[in-house]
Scaffold this motif. Structure first.
Motif, PDB file in Angstrom:
ATOM      1  N   ALA A  80       0.871  -1.145  -0.052  1.00  0.00           N
ATOM      2  CA  ALA A  80      -0.092  -0.014  -0.032  1.00  0.00           C
ATOM      3  C   ALA A  80       0.888   1.334   0.059  1.00  0.00           C
ATOM      4  CB  ALA A  80      -1.053   0.156   1.240  1.00  0.00           C
ATOM      5  N   ARG A  98      -4.797   0.275  -9.554  1.00  0.00           N
ATOM      6  CA  ARG A  98      -5.746  -0.904  -9.365  1.00  0.00           C
ATOM      7  C   ARG A  98      -4.787  -2.192  -9.113  1.00  0.00           C
ATOM      8  NH1 ARG A  98      -9.041  -4.021  -7.014  1.00  0.00           N
ATOM      9  NH2 ARG A  98      -9.997  -5.581  -8.261  1.00  0.00           N
ATOM     10  N   GLU A 153      -3.791  -2.619  -5.657  1.00  0.00           N
ATOM     11  CA  GLU A 153      -4.982  -3.108  -4.837  1.00  0.00           C
ATOM     12  C   GLU A 153      -4.998  -4.731  -5.073  1.00  0.00           C
ATOM     13  OE1 GLU A 153      -8.317  -1.130  -6.455  1.00  0.00           O
ATOM     14  OE2 GLU A 153      -7.893   0.713  -5.378  1.00  0.00           O
ATOM     15  N   HIS A 179      -2.304  -6.397  -3.232  1.00  0.00           N
ATOM     16  CA  HIS A 179      -2.583  -6.392  -1.779  1.00  0.00           C
ATOM     17  C   HIS A 179      -3.629  -7.750  -1.367  1.00  0.00           C
ATOM     18  CE1 HIS A 179      -3.743  -4.888   2.332  1.00  0.00           C
ATOM     19  NE2 HIS A 179      -4.743  -5.044   1.977  1.00  0.00           N
TER      20      HIS A 179
END
Length: 129
Positions: free
Chosen positions: A28, A60, A63, A66
């Motif tokens: 992040a 994206r 994300e 993650h």
């Protein structure tokens, strides 16, 4: 042959060993100074609309990375729990038919890369053979 699955810190992940949560933050958090670089260095293009789109796509991707890391850690912990439970009840360390089933599932869905991914997932959960 294959290296141990590594945590973000560079330490190998072993069965029964807690998985570090720092990996969550590492995905992040952009590298220090990343915002200070010109757009071309960050995206590889000087064209503003292309650069903006690349930044969106990369957000994206970050994300998804993650989510993958979080799911990987959860899967490894669950797999380790299965192994511990099975061995505590007098069972075997692993069940080869189950491993073959997982390998086949990933191979069918993703081809040869799927097989390699499945091998890494299995190793993260049970440790090296």
């Amino acid at each position: 042959m294959m290296a141990d699955v590594m945590e973000q810190s560079g330490s190998p992940i072993r069965p029964g060993q807690p998985v570090a949560q720092e990996a969550e933050q590492a995905v992040a958090t952009p590298p220090a100074g990343a915002d200070a670089e010109p757009a071309e260095q960050q995206t590889g293009t000087e064209e503003p609309s292309a650069s903006a789109r690349i930044v969106q796509i990369r957000e994206r991707i970050d994300e998804i990375d993650h989510a993958l890391i979080t799911l990987w850690q959860e899967r490894a912990a669950l797999s380790q729990e299965v192994g511990v439970t099975r061995m505590a009840s007098g069972g075997t360390r692993l069940v080869l038919s189950r491993e073959r089933e997982i390998l086949e599932r990933f191979r069918v869905a993703l081809g040869a890369d799927g097989t390699q991914l499945a091998l890494l997932l299995l190793r993260a959960g049970r440790g090296p053979l």
